[in-house]
Structures are given as C-alpha cells and as structure tokens.
Design a protein around this motif. Structure first.
Motif, PDB file in Angstrom:
ATOM      1  N   PHE A 169       0.780  -3.227   7.006  1.00  0.00           N
ATOM      2  CA  PHE A 169       0.426  -2.304   8.092  1.00  0.00           C
ATOM      3  C   PHE A 169       0.540  -0.858   7.644  1.00  0.00           C
ATOM      4  O   PHE A 169      -0.286  -0.020   8.017  1.00  0.00           O
ATOM      5  N   TYR A 170       1.568  -0.537   6.847  1.00  0.00           N
ATOM      6  CA  TYR A 170       1.733   0.865   6.452  1.00  0.00           C
ATOM      7  C   TYR A 170       0.542   1.355   5.636  1.00  0.00           C
ATOM      8  O   TYR A 170       0.150   2.523   5.725  1.00  0.00           O
ATOM      9  N   ASN A 171      -0.067   0.461   4.844  1.00  0.00           N
ATOM     10  CA  ASN A 171      -1.263   0.868   4.100  1.00  0.00           C
ATOM     11  C   ASN A 171      -2.440   1.103   5.044  1.00  0.00           C
ATOM     12  O   ASN A 171      -3.234   2.030   4.845  1.00  0.00           O
ATOM     13  N   ASN A 172      -2.560   0.260   6.062  1.00  0.00           N
ATOM     14  CA  ASN A 172      -3.606   0.476   7.065  1.00  0.00           C
ATOM     15  C   ASN A 172      -3.423   1.825   7.747  1.00  0.00           C
ATOM     16  O   ASN A 172      -4.374   2.599   7.909  1.00  0.00           O
ATOM     17  N   LEU A 228      -9.478   3.640  -0.486  1.00  0.00           N
ATOM     18  CA  LEU A 228      -8.013   3.588  -0.612  1.00  0.00           C
ATOM     19  C   LEU A 228      -7.487   2.169  -0.395  1.00  0.00           C
ATOM     20  O   LEU A 228      -6.538   1.741  -1.063  1.00  0.00           O
ATOM     21  N   LEU A 229      -8.103   1.452   0.536  1.00  0.00           N
ATOM     22  CA  LEU A 229      -7.665   0.071   0.764  1.00  0.00           C
ATOM     23  C   LEU A 229      -7.993  -0.795  -0.438  1.00  0.00           C
ATOM     24  O   LEU A 229      -7.248  -1.718  -0.779  1.00  0.00           O
ATOM     25  N   LYS A 230      -9.113  -0.505  -1.091  1.00  0.00           N
ATOM     26  CA  LYS A 230      -9.463  -1.213  -2.327  1.00  0.00           C
ATOM     27  C   LYS A 230      -8.414  -0.933  -3.402  1.00  0.00           C
ATOM     28  O   LYS A 230      -7.978  -1.846  -4.136  1.00  0.00           O
ATOM     29  N   LYS A 231      -7.952   0.305  -3.471  1.00  0.00           N
ATOM     30  CA  LYS A 231      -6.995   0.703  -4.500  1.00  0.00           C
ATOM     31  C   LYS A 231      -5.626   0.084  -4.275  1.00  0.00           C
ATOM     32  O   LYS A 231      -4.999  -0.399  -5.227  1.00  0.00           O
ATOM     33  N   TYR A 232      -5.167   0.067  -3.016  1.00  0.00           N
ATOM     34  CA  TYR A 232      -3.783  -0.345  -2.750  1.00  0.00           C
ATOM     35  C   TYR A 232      -3.640  -1.772  -2.222  1.00  0.00           C
ATOM     36  O   TYR A 232      -2.546  -2.327  -2.247  1.00  0.00           O
ATOM     37  N   GLY A 269     -14.689  10.192   5.951  1.00  0.00           N
ATOM     38  CA  GLY A 269     -13.390   9.538   5.971  1.00  0.00           C
ATOM     39  C   GLY A 269     -13.483   8.032   5.901  1.00  0.00           C
ATOM     40  O   GLY A 269     -12.582   7.365   5.353  1.00  0.00           O
ATOM     41  N   GLU A 270     -14.570   7.464   6.428  1.00  0.00           N
ATOM     42  CA  GLU A 270     -14.744   6.014   6.399  1.00  0.00           C
ATOM     43  C   GLU A 270     -14.839   5.512   4.956  1.00  0.00           C
ATOM     44  O   GLU A 270     -14.328   4.448   4.618  1.00  0.00           O
ATOM     45  N   ILE A 271     -15.516   6.302   4.111  1.00  0.00           N
ATOM     46  CA  ILE A 271     -15.659   5.919   2.707  1.00  0.00           C
ATOM     47  C   ILE A 271     -14.301   5.978   2.004  1.00  0.00           C
ATOM     48  O   ILE A 271     -13.922   5.061   1.266  1.00  0.00           O
ATOM     49  N   SER A 272     -13.560   7.062   2.239  1.00  0.00           N
ATOM     50  CA  SER A 272     -12.249   7.200   1.596  1.00  0.00           C
ATOM     51  C   SER A 272     -11.289   6.123   2.077  1.00  0.00           C
ATOM     52  O   SER A 272     -10.467   5.619   1.299  1.00  0.00           O
ATOM     53  N   LEU A 325       1.434   6.995   0.161  1.00  0.00           N
ATOM     54  CA  LEU A 325       0.713   5.794  -0.299  1.00  0.00           C
ATOM     55  C   LEU A 325       1.197   5.310  -1.669  1.00  0.00           C
ATOM     56  O   LEU A 325       1.569   4.141  -1.818  1.00  0.00           O
ATOM     57  N   PRO A 326       1.216   6.155  -2.690  1.00  0.00           N
ATOM     58  CA  PRO A 326       1.711   5.673  -3.991  1.00  0.00           C
ATOM     59  C   PRO A 326       3.211   5.370  -3.989  1.00  0.00           C
ATOM     60  O   PRO A 326       3.665   4.512  -4.761  1.00  0.00           O
ATOM     61  N   VAL A 327       3.972   6.037  -3.143  1.00  0.00           N
ATOM     62  CA  VAL A 327       5.421   5.778  -3.050  1.00  0.00           C
ATOM     63  C   VAL A 327       5.675   4.376  -2.514  1.00  0.00           C
ATOM     64  O   VAL A 327       6.478   3.613  -3.050  1.00  0.00           O
ATOM     65  N   PHE A 328       4.995   4.025  -1.408  1.00  0.00           N
ATOM     66  CA  PHE A 328       5.192   2.705  -0.782  1.00  0.00           C
ATOM     67  C   PHE A 328       4.592   1.582  -1.628  1.00  0.00           C
ATOM     68  O   PHE A 328       4.937   0.421  -1.432  1.00  0.00           O
TER      69      PHE A 328
END
Length: 321
Positions: free
Chosen positions: A80-83, A108-112, A101-104, A314-317
């Motif tokens: 959930f935190y990534n969402n 980001l979800l692809k990355k994490y 923002g929709e693209i980013s 994001l990178p911390v979590f």
C-alpha cells in the motif's frame, strides 16, 4: 527536434496560460480590491484550511487503496505504501505537465513493484474513465439545481432562449456529422481513435469483472466526495463565504475542477474561475478571488509537500528489494 519542441510546448503553453490569467486578473483588480484580498488572507481562519488538507489526504489515501483492487484483479499484490507514494508523486508531476502524472505513476510502480508499465497504465486509464463519469454526475446535478440562476445570467448577457435553441440544433447537427464520419470514414486518424477507444472500453469493463468491484466503486465515489468536502469546509475560512449555500459550493467545485486542466495545476485559472462563478451569486470579486487563491495555494502546497516526501521515501521503503 520535433519531439523536444512538442515536449517544451506541452510544458510552456499551460504555464503561459496560467501566467496570462494571473496578469489579466491582477490588472483588472482595483487597488482597494487587492488590499481586501490581502486582508482576507490575514484574517482567514486557517483551522478550516488545515481541515481541508486532512480531508484531501484521505482522498489521496482512498485513491491509492482503490488502485489495489484493479492490480489484484490482474494478479499483482502491491504494498500500500508504494501505491500511496506513487499516487502522491503523480499529483506533483501533474503540476508541471497536465496529465503526465499518470505516466510517472505507472513507471514508478514498474520500478518498485515490477508491475508491467502497460498493465499499470491500463488500470489508471480505467480509473480516469470512472472519475470522469462521476464528475459528469456532479455537473448534471449542479446545472439542474442551478438552472434558474444560469438562465437568468444568460438573459443578463442578452442571450435569449431562441439563441440557445439555435446553438443546440447546431450542436446536434455537428454531432450527427461526427457520428457518420466515425462510423463510415476510413481515415487513419479515425481508425487510430477507434483503436484507442476500444482499449479504453476494455479497460473500463475490467472494473465490472473484478471480484471487489463494489469496493472499487465505493472508493471512486468517496474520492470525489472527499474533493467536494475539502472545497466545502474551506468556505468557513472567510466570514464573507461562510454563509453561502451548498448549491453555490457545488458550482464553484465544478468550475474549479474544470479550471485545473487549463494550466499547470490550475495556476491562475482556478482562482479566476472561482471568482467568476461566485460573482454570479453576488459575492464580490475580491472575496471570490481571495477564496480561490486560499484553496489553490493550500492544496498546491500539500501536493508539493506530499509529492516530494513520497519521492524521497520510495527508495527508503524499498531499499531491501
């Protein structure tokens, strides 16, 4: 070269529109009106501004929570935190280039979370269709409830019922022409649009196939009611707007939401549209402008704060992934 030019124009045109609206609004205000706006900011009750920000965060939370239903339907279990973080970053990115923002968010979800970009983006497109449908419900409710006020305003501008009928007939005629072109034309642009539309419809239909569709729809309506509640509680921040009726609030909310798409995050356009709508109900231009800037500034600062914080976290979590 053309791609770079198009990219910069996408950024600069909305920004210039916003700056132009601010300049126009500033130059048309009298010095005493500008002084009243400054006083309104000083005497505003910021408790209600803070409350509106809390409500806005619940809307962000609900949007992030809703997303998991669509992702689960595709077979992806995300944190959930990534969402929430990616949704917050997407709001921030939208302040630079509208709808980017929709693209980013999908990237980001692809990355994490390693969710394929196209599938994540498809769920976001489906969200936007649902959001658009709910917003149109607000528009219908607002215009039906305010039909008399809108009609009187049109009369005051010497726009007769006969003129409106002519416009309606012309619009129907254009609609028929477009429908015929859509059905029978073999132009490349029409074929591409049909292909994209079929993809949107397919994305929309997945909502009704998912197991938790009712929870998904509940959060969809909750998101928009949180937006409306966020706007509504802010009227109590100023004494001059604290007594306005709820139907005026709905109209301000509708046109404020539309204004967000005209410039970067509604820069300039949002306060201008709020002042214009409020003026139809006898609220002075300086008060309407002050209210619009209060809402826009507070919400924009929230988006920037949440977005930057989420981007850092994001990178911390996800450091162990």
């Amino acid at each position: 070269m053309k791609k770079q030019l198009r990219k910069w124009l996408t950024i600069l045109i909305p920004l210039l529109i916003g700056i132009g609206i601010i300049y126009y609004q500033y130059t048309t205000l009298q010095p005493e009106e500008i002084d009243k706006i400054k006083i309104s900011f000083q005497k505003a009750n910021y408790y209600y501004i803070l409350l509106s920000l809390v409500i806005a965060v619940t809307g962000h939370w609900s949007r992030a929570y809703r997303w998991k239903f669509a992702l689960n339907h595709l077979g992806y279990q995300t944190q959930f935190y990534n969402n929430f973080f990616t949704v917050s970053v997407s709001y921030l990115v939208n302040l630079t280039v509208p709808r980017s923002g929709e693209i980013s968010r999908a990237a980001l979800l692809k990355k994490y979370e390693d969710v394929p970009f196209d599938k994540a983006f498809g769920t976001i497109v489906a969200e936007r269709i649902v959001d658009l449908f709910i917003f149109f419900l607000f528009v219908i409710i607002g215009f039906v409830s305010q039909f008399d006020a809108i009609y009187q305003f049109l009369l005051s501008k010497n726009i007769s019922l006969q003129t409106l009928i002519y416009y309606a007939i012309f619009a129907i005629f254009l609609g028929i022409v477009f429908l015929l072109i859509w059905i029978y034309a073999e132009w490349n642009i029409i074929l591409k649009l049909k292909k994209k539309l079929s993809g949107l419809i397919e994305g929309m239909m997945t909502i009704f196939k998912m197991e938790q569709k009712w929870e998904y729809l509940f959060h969809s309506f909750f998101i928009w009611f949180s937006y409306l509640a966020m706007f509504y509680v802010t009227i109590f921040a100023l004494p001059e707007t604290a007594e306005i009726s709820f139907d005026i609030v709905i109209m301000g909310f509708i046109f404020g939401s539309l204004a967000v798409g005209f410039s970067n995050g509604g820069l300039g356009a949002y306060p201008f549209s709020i002042a214009l709508i409020f003026s139809l109900y006898g609220i002075s231009n300086d008060i309407g402008t002050a209210f619009g800037w209060l809402v826009w500034t507070s919400q924009t600062l929230l988006i920037i704060t949440l977005g930057l914080t989420s981007y850092v976290l994001l990178p911390v979590f996800n450091r162990n992934k």
